[in-house]
Structure formats: structure tokens, C-alpha cells
Design a protein around this motif. Structure first.
Motif, PDB file in Angstrom:
ATOM      1  N   MET A 148       0.369  -1.058   0.215  1.00 19.40           N
ATOM      2  CA  MET A 148      -0.216  -0.113  -0.112  1.00 19.40           C
ATOM      3  C   MET A 148       0.976   1.699  -0.121  1.00 19.40           C
ATOM      4  SD  MET A 148      -2.661   1.381   2.794  1.00 19.40           S
ATOM      5  CE  MET A 148      -4.174   0.056   2.748  1.00 19.40           C
ATOM      6  N   ASN A 149       0.720   1.921  -0.510  1.00 19.75           N
ATOM      7  CA  ASN A 149       0.990   3.464  -1.104  1.00 19.75           C
ATOM      8  C   ASN A 149       0.141   3.795  -0.467  1.00 19.75           C
ATOM      9  OD1 ASN A 149       1.653   6.511  -2.037  1.00 19.75           O
ATOM     10  ND2 ASN A 149       3.080   5.561  -2.966  1.00 19.75           N
ATOM     11  N   PHE A 150       0.469   4.771   1.506  1.00 18.67           N
ATOM     12  CA  PHE A 150      -0.523   5.795   1.786  1.00 18.67           C
ATOM     13  C   PHE A 150      -0.804   7.186   1.108  1.00 18.67           C
ATOM     14  CE2 PHE A 150       0.876   2.334   4.871  1.00 18.67           C
ATOM     15  CZ  PHE A 150      -0.208   2.717   5.657  1.00 18.67           C
ATOM     16  N   ASN A 151      -0.383   7.323   0.291  1.00 16.74           N
ATOM     17  CA  ASN A 151      -1.122   9.000  -0.844  1.00 16.74           C
ATOM     18  C   ASN A 151      -2.377   8.434  -1.495  1.00 16.74           C
ATOM     19  OD1 ASN A 151       1.875  10.173  -0.244  1.00 16.74           O
ATOM     20  ND2 ASN A 151       2.629   9.691  -2.414  1.00 16.74           N
ATOM     21  N   ASP A 152      -2.749   6.511  -1.741  1.00 19.32           N
ATOM     22  CA  ASP A 152      -3.909   6.745  -2.295  1.00 19.32           C
ATOM     23  C   ASP A 152      -4.717   6.246  -1.069  1.00 19.32           C
ATOM     24  OD1 ASP A 152      -2.320   6.967  -4.825  1.00 19.32           O
ATOM     25  OD2 ASP A 152      -1.864   4.638  -4.564  1.00 19.32           O
ATOM     26  N   THR A 153      -5.025   6.919   0.137  1.00 20.47           N
ATOM     27  CA  THR A 153      -6.069   6.695   0.818  1.00 20.47           C
ATOM     28  C   THR A 153      -5.823   8.320   2.128  1.00 20.47           C
ATOM     29  OG1 THR A 153      -7.124   4.706   2.226  1.00 20.47           O
ATOM     30  CG2 THR A 153      -4.842   5.538   1.981  1.00 20.47           C
ATOM     31  N   ASN A 154      -6.974   7.707   2.438  1.00 18.03           N
ATOM     32  CA  ASN A 154      -7.123   8.581   3.471  1.00 18.03           C
ATOM     33  C   ASN A 154      -7.721   8.792   4.845  1.00 18.03           C
ATOM     34  OD1 ASN A 154     -10.355   8.715   3.472  1.00 18.03           O
ATOM     35  ND2 ASN A 154      -9.464   9.973   1.372  1.00 18.03           N
ATOM     36  N   GLY A 211      11.588  18.738   6.704  1.00 21.05           N
ATOM     37  CA  GLY A 211      12.134  17.919   6.068  1.00 21.05           C
ATOM     38  C   GLY A 211      11.499  16.502   5.999  1.00 21.05           C
ATOM     39  N   GLY A 212      12.355  16.458   7.158  1.00 22.22           N
ATOM     40  CA  GLY A 212      12.274  13.893   7.243  1.00 22.22           C
ATOM     41  C   GLY A 212      10.361  13.660   7.402  1.00 22.22           C
ATOM     42  N   SER A 213       9.683  14.848   8.284  1.00 19.41           N
ATOM     43  CA  SER A 213       8.029  13.926   7.865  1.00 19.41           C
ATOM     44  C   SER A 213       7.686  14.136   7.071  1.00 19.41           C
ATOM     45  CB  SER A 213       7.352  14.963   8.795  1.00 19.41           C
ATOM     46  OG  SER A 213       7.839  15.181  10.069  1.00 19.41           O
ATOM     47  N   ALA A 214       7.714  15.701   5.820  1.00 19.77           N
ATOM     48  CA  ALA A 214       7.070  15.842   4.735  1.00 19.77           C
ATOM     49  C   ALA A 214       7.280  14.476   3.638  1.00 19.77           C
ATOM     50  CB  ALA A 214       7.584  17.307   4.606  1.00 19.77           C
ATOM     51  N   ALA A 215       8.869  14.648   3.339  1.00 15.75           N
ATOM     52  CA  ALA A 215       9.214  13.298   2.846  1.00 15.75           C
ATOM     53  C   ALA A 215       8.323  11.659   2.501  1.00 15.75           C
ATOM     54  CB  ALA A 215      10.570  12.937   2.972  1.00 15.75           C
ATOM     55  N   ALA A 216       8.547  11.841   4.073  1.00 15.82           N
ATOM     56  CA  ALA A 216       7.655  10.609   4.547  1.00 15.82           C
ATOM     57  C   ALA A 216       6.604   9.919   4.179  1.00 15.82           C
ATOM     58  CB  ALA A 216       7.566  10.186   6.130  1.00 15.82           C
ATOM     59  N   VAL A 217       5.630  11.638   4.619  1.00 16.63           N
ATOM     60  CA  VAL A 217       4.118  11.607   3.748  1.00 16.63           C
ATOM     61  C   VAL A 217       3.978  11.616   2.199  1.00 16.63           C
ATOM     62  CG1 VAL A 217       2.078  13.194   3.612  1.00 16.63           C
ATOM     63  CG2 VAL A 217       3.837  12.748   5.928  1.00 16.63           C
ATOM     64  N   ALA A 218       4.599  12.305   1.472  1.00 11.33           N
ATOM     65  CA  ALA A 218       5.296  12.615   0.139  1.00 11.33           C
ATOM     66  C   ALA A 218       5.534  11.421  -1.047  1.00 11.33           C
ATOM     67  CB  ALA A 218       6.336  13.418  -0.464  1.00 11.33           C
ATOM     68  N   ALA A 219       6.173   9.995   0.440  1.00  4.40           N
ATOM     69  CA  ALA A 219       6.617   8.984  -0.207  1.00  4.40           C
ATOM     70  C   ALA A 219       5.688   8.144   0.147  1.00  4.40           C
ATOM     71  CB  ALA A 219       7.933   8.848   0.593  1.00  4.40           C
ATOM     72  N   GLY A 220       4.370   8.145   0.807  1.00  2.81           N
ATOM     73  CA  GLY A 220       3.607   7.074   0.860  1.00  2.81           C
ATOM     74  C   GLY A 220       3.672   6.535   1.845  1.00  2.81           C
ATOM     75  N   ASP A 221       5.136   6.197   2.950  1.00  2.00           N
ATOM     76  CA  ASP A 221       5.356   5.512   3.997  1.00  2.00           C
ATOM     77  C   ASP A 221       4.234   5.916   4.986  1.00  2.00           C
ATOM     78  OD1 ASP A 221       7.409   5.479   2.906  1.00  2.00           O
ATOM     79  OD2 ASP A 221       8.694   7.029   3.707  1.00  2.00           O
ATOM     80  N   LEU A 274       1.472  17.447   8.881  1.00  2.00           N
ATOM     81  CA  LEU A 274       2.180  17.034   6.896  1.00  2.00           C
ATOM     82  C   LEU A 274       0.949  16.311   6.373  1.00  2.00           C
ATOM     83  CD1 LEU A 274       5.203  17.931   8.341  1.00  2.00           C
ATOM     84  CD2 LEU A 274       5.044  19.155   6.472  1.00  2.00           C
ATOM     85  N   SER A 275      -0.060  16.278   5.538  1.00  2.50           N
ATOM     86  CA  SER A 275      -0.880  15.378   5.326  1.00  2.50           C
ATOM     87  C   SER A 275      -1.021  15.279   4.009  1.00  2.50           C
ATOM     88  CB  SER A 275      -2.010  15.038   6.278  1.00  2.50           C
ATOM     89  OG  SER A 275      -2.921  16.633   5.627  1.00  2.50           O
ATOM     90  N   ASN A 276      -1.849  14.293   3.268  1.00  2.00           N
ATOM     91  CA  ASN A 276      -2.565  14.340   2.222  1.00  2.00           C
ATOM     92  C   ASN A 276      -2.721  14.816   1.545  1.00  2.00           C
ATOM     93  OD1 ASN A 276       0.153  11.774   0.417  1.00  2.00           O
ATOM     94  ND2 ASN A 276      -0.824  10.806   2.047  1.00  2.00           N
ATOM     95  N   ASN A 277      -3.466  15.184   2.565  1.00  2.00           N
ATOM     96  CA  ASN A 277      -4.783  16.784   1.883  1.00  2.00           C
ATOM     97  C   ASN A 277      -5.843  16.779   3.461  1.00  2.00           C
ATOM     98  OD1 ASN A 277      -7.888  14.787   3.061  1.00  2.00           O
ATOM     99  ND2 ASN A 277      -6.233  12.997   2.165  1.00  2.00           N
ATOM    100  N   VAL A 278      -6.239  17.948   2.979  1.00  2.00           N
ATOM    101  CA  VAL A 278      -6.775  19.247   3.729  1.00  2.00           C
ATOM    102  C   VAL A 278      -7.555  18.439   4.973  1.00  2.00           C
ATOM    103  CG1 VAL A 278      -8.387  21.215   4.480  1.00  2.00           C
ATOM    104  CG2 VAL A 278      -6.460  20.894   1.936  1.00  2.00           C
TER     105      VAL A 278
END
Length: 490
Positions: free
Chosen positions: A1-7, A154-164, A214-218
């Protein structure tokens, strides 16, 4: 699962129905981390054994309809103390520090049932704008591994953007949530100063620091922010304000009739042309949705960076006195006397940027210079806050670019402190005034294809209007649906 694809809402519904378990989600998070983190370097400490144990307990007890965050794996910035889990603030001086208590925000998230997968990398003691000042590693931007993820979160932002993970804790002293959010094409929210307790946050600038997400969506961001907000007896600066359910009516939000102010200082020639073009398109989009957009002035913005670095560094020089090699943390070897303990421990334990700010702050507070520097900077801070207050008499929100550029190349600015400090020119004034502000994806640069963030600034304790405006923009565009692919393709 890539967490970018869900909520959060979708995962919660699956958990309640038994279609997926907390253990499944936690294993998927660690699977994704292991697949991406050799390249991205987002994490300093993983919490795999404890996280899987907690997930199993949650699965055994079951998840109720109203436990929206139960079983959701998330990450924590490494300046937020976590009981029994190493917390370093990305500094060698705290390299062996394991806290004996949880920060208030961690206590609240534990009560909500979240799963902490690990601690994320950052600029040492949150001092930096690129996560190149970490005492342990350099985090890379998942959109382009040759670029910085921003900082200090930056680590938190990158972890979210990478789908972790779906989301990660950040802290924001001068833009450290919003700027990484902009650079990584995600949502980052800094609430009003006092909205969230700072107890258990390793201090940098106490009158500026604020915890956010920091999150994928509002909508996910709003749900998470509600969970950590509120008065805390441990933090005398936390505000006794009602905590709304910001996410409850987002689906009914509208920007028709919203009065938007755009400071001319936020659209000046100092902003890269490709960033300005994206922001102008975003403003036209708001107008097409029924909002009114006017140009205003925040005349003291130009003094923000100078005043901030005097004030924040002065607070840092006071806060970092506690790292002396005596009570906890790193101590230099083969010391001969007490002075040797202090000097060598701090010389070996602190990085260059931390030392720079300690010296700047100590100088600004010293006899003979206090009135010329610290006191004058404090007066400028009041003028900046007054500028915002005047605009907010006639307008609902202030919009502009989050950063003057997209993510820059690793190494481009780290050797030039002044150049790096100017990177925060558009975010710092918000912290000076203690206002809520959010960055969200607004498009992509035509020059380098990297994400561009739109900053929405609200009135004190009016996070609702910020979330409403951001949600409407997000739902009527598709920029948030585009995910990073390691290596720079978007």
C-alpha cells in the motif's frame, strides 16, 4: 500500500468493517518505508516492534465508529518527546536520549489510538530550511532525490510524500511545516500560537514554536489537528479556546463571497516567475469560484527575516543552555574540569548552524546590545502583527506563495546562511504574528516540474476559514492527486 492513495476516513471505515486490520496497515507502512527510505532517508528511528505490538492490541480490542484515528500508522518529528523511544532533535548532543514521558500531543494521539511508526529526520533543533543541518543524515525530496525536502520538518514531509504514512507530526517556528509541505506537494498546517500544547516539544524559539501536521489532504489534516488541540495545564501558553470539529462540514464549504487579500510583498520580483505564475492561476481559480481578490500591503514584511533571526536565536540561546553534559545527553570524553565539560560537550555535540544561532542570540541579549537588537526586533514584531490586524479588518484570509522558489538542489544554499535564511521570508511573518496558516499544492513549476505551494493565512483561532478555503481549492483542482515518484518524475 502507498498511503498517498487513501485517506483517514476510508481506512477507518475499512478497519471498522474488518476489511483491513491495524496490523495490516502497520506492516504496509513499514514495507513502504523499507522500500523507499534507503533513497529518501526520512527516518532517524523506527518503532517497528512496539508499533506492531500496539496494532495487535488495537485489533484485539476492536475499533469503534467514533475512534477515527485508531489503528492509523503515523510518523513523529524527532523533536517531540516519546516515552521509551529515542528522541534526538537530530542532534548528536541528544544522540542517546530516551525520554521518560510523552509530549502532550503524543498523549492525546495515544488516547485516540494512533500507531507511531517512528521518528523523522529534521534540521538539528529545528534550525534550518532544508534538513541538511541534521546531525545524522540528509533527507532527500521524493519528487527529485537531488533536491532538498525543505525544513526543518523535512523528514516528516518526505515520509508523507513517499507514501510511507498518511500524515506526520511537524513543528513550525518560522515556516518549518509549510515550506516542506510546499516543496513536497502536500498539505502542511501551522495552527494559531497557543492552539496546541508545546509541552514535551524540544524548544527552539518558545514564543514561535507550534506543533502541526503534514498530510496528503486538507480533511485528514483537519481531523488530526482537532485531536491534538486544546488547553493543557502543563503549558501556560496554551489557549483556553473551544476546539471546533473543523472537518465536520468541509463538504459544505464554499468560498463564494470570501474576501481574499494578496499582499504585494508576496508577489514581488523576489518570487520566481514560475512560482508567481502558479499562484496567479490559483487566485484566478478562487475568483471563478466566487471569491473577491484584492491587492494589499504588509509594509513591515521586509523586516521580518532580520527581526525573526534576532528574536528566535535569542530564545534559542536561552533554551539550549540546558545541554551542558551534566544532566542528560552527550558528554565529551577525557574532560579535565567543569569548564572543559561545558565547552567540549557543546563544541562536539552541536552542529555549526546551532552554534551560529546560539552566538547570534547571546550577542543580541548581551549588555550594551539588548536595546539595539533584541528590543528593536521585538518592536518590529509588533508592527508586523499590526499589519496583519489591519488587513483582517476588511478581509477573511490572506493568500500568496508559501515559498519564493521550488525545492532547491542539495548543497546549493547550505554554505551561505544568509541565502538560506531568506528562504523563509514568506512564512516567518505568520509566526511573528502567531497566526494560523496552511500550505497546499497549487500546481507545478514549468521550469523544473516541482510542486508549488499556496499559503492561506487566517485570523487568530480561525482555522476553520483556512481549512474551508483550502478544501474548496483542493476539491476543485487535481494537484493533490499527483504523487511523487522517486527520481523526479511527476
Amino acid at each position: 500500500m502507498n498511503f498517498n492513495d487513501t485517506n483517514i476516513t476510508d481506512l477507518h471505515n475499512q478497519l471498522v468493517k474488518g476489511e483491513v486490520s491495524a496490523t495490516d496497515l502497520t506492516k504496509e507502512s513499514f514495507k513502504q518505508i523499507k522500500a523507499t527510505d534507503d533513497d529518501v532517508q526520512a527516518f532517524l528511528t523506527l518503532n517497528e516492534e512496539a508499533a506492531l505490538k500496539r496494532a495487535a492490541e488495537i485489533d484485539k480490542n476492536g475499533i469503534a465508529e467514533d475512534q477515527l484515528l485508531a489503528g492509523i500508522p503515523l510518523a513523529v518529528k524527532d523533536n517531540i518527546v516519546t516515552k521509551g523511544l529515542r528522541t534526538t532533535a537530530a542532534s548528536k548532543i541528544l544522540g542517546n536520549f530516551t525520554p521518560v514521558y510523552d509530549a502532550t500531543v503524543i498523549e492525546k494521539m495515544n488516547q485516540a489510538g494512533f500507531i507511531n511508526v517512528g521518528k523523522t529526520n529534521m534540521d538539528e533543533f529545528a534550525m534550518g530550511s532544508s534538513t541538511e543541518n541534521s546531525g545524522f543524515k540528509k533527507t532527500k525530496n521524493p519528487w527529485d532525490l537531488t533536491r532538498v525536502p525543505g525544513g526543518s520538518s523535512g523528514g516528516s514531509a518526505a515520509a508523507v510524500a513517499a507514501g510511507d504514512v498518511l500524515a506526520a507530526f511537524g513543528t513550525d517556528t518560522g515556516g518549518s511545516i509549510r515550506q516542506p509541505a510546499s516543496f513536497n506537494g502536500i498539505v502542511g498546517m501551522k495552527p494559531t500560537y497557543g492552539r496546541v500544547s508545546r509541552w514535551g516539544i524540544i524548544a527552539f524559539g518558545s514564543s514561535f514554536d507550534q506543533v502541526g501536521w503534514l498530510s496528503n489532504n486538507v480533511k485528514d489534516n483537519a481531523i488530526l489537528m482537532q485531536a491534538i488541540s486544546g488547553l493543557d495545564k502543563h503549558d501556560m501558553t496554551s489557549a483556553n479556546q473551544e476546539v471546533p470539529n473543523w472537518a465536520a462540514n468541509l463538504d459544505k464549504a464554499s468560498v463564494k463571497g470570501l474576501k481574499i487579500a494578496v499582499p504585494e510583498e508576496y508577489t514581488s520580483d523576489a518570487i520566481d516567475d514560475d512560482v508567481r505564475e502558479v499562484i496567479q492561476a490559483a487566485l484566478k481559480h478562487f475568483e471563478s469560484l466566487g471569491a473577491t481578490v484584492d491587492t494589499v500591503s504588509l509594509p513591515h514584511t521586509k523586516y521580518g527575516v532580520s527581526a525573526y533571526y534576532i528574536l528566535a536565536s535569542s530564545e534559542a540561546s536561552s533554551n539550549l543552555q540546558r545541554y551542558d553534559g551534566i544532566r542528560y545527553g552527550f558528554r565529551a570524553d577525557d574532560v579535565k574540569n567543569l569548564d572543559d565539560v561545558y565547552v567540549r560537550t557543546r563544541t562536539e555535540g552541536f552542529g555549526d548552524e546551532v552554534k551560529r544561532r546560539i552566538m547570534l542570540g547571546t550577542f543580541s541579549l548581551s549588555a550594551g546590545f539588548y536595546d539595539a537588537y533584541f528590543n528593536k526586533a521585538a518592536k518590529v514584531r509588533r508592527l508586523i502583527a499590526d499589519d496583519f490586524n489591519k488587513v483582517f479588518k476588511d478581509y477573511d484570509v490572506i493568500l500568496g506563495a508559501t515559498d519564493a522558489s521550488t525545492a532547491f538542489k542539495i548543497g546549493d544554499k547550505v554554505t551561505d546562511p544568509t541565502k538560506m535564511y531568506l528562504n523563509d521570508a514568506l512564512t516567518i511573518p505568520v509566526n511573528m504574528a502567531g497566526l494560523p496558516a496552511m500550505s497546499l499544492p497549487a500546481g507545478f513549476s514549468k521550469k523544473d516540474g516541482m510542486p508549488v505551494g499556496l499559503q492561506i493565512i487566517g485570523k487568530p483561532f480561525d482555522e476553520q476559514t483556512v481549512y474551508d478555503a483550502g478544501y474548496v481549492f483542493e476539491q476543485t483542482t487535481d494537484f493533490h492527486k499527483k504523487n511523487a515518484k522517486l527520481g523526479g518524475q511527476n
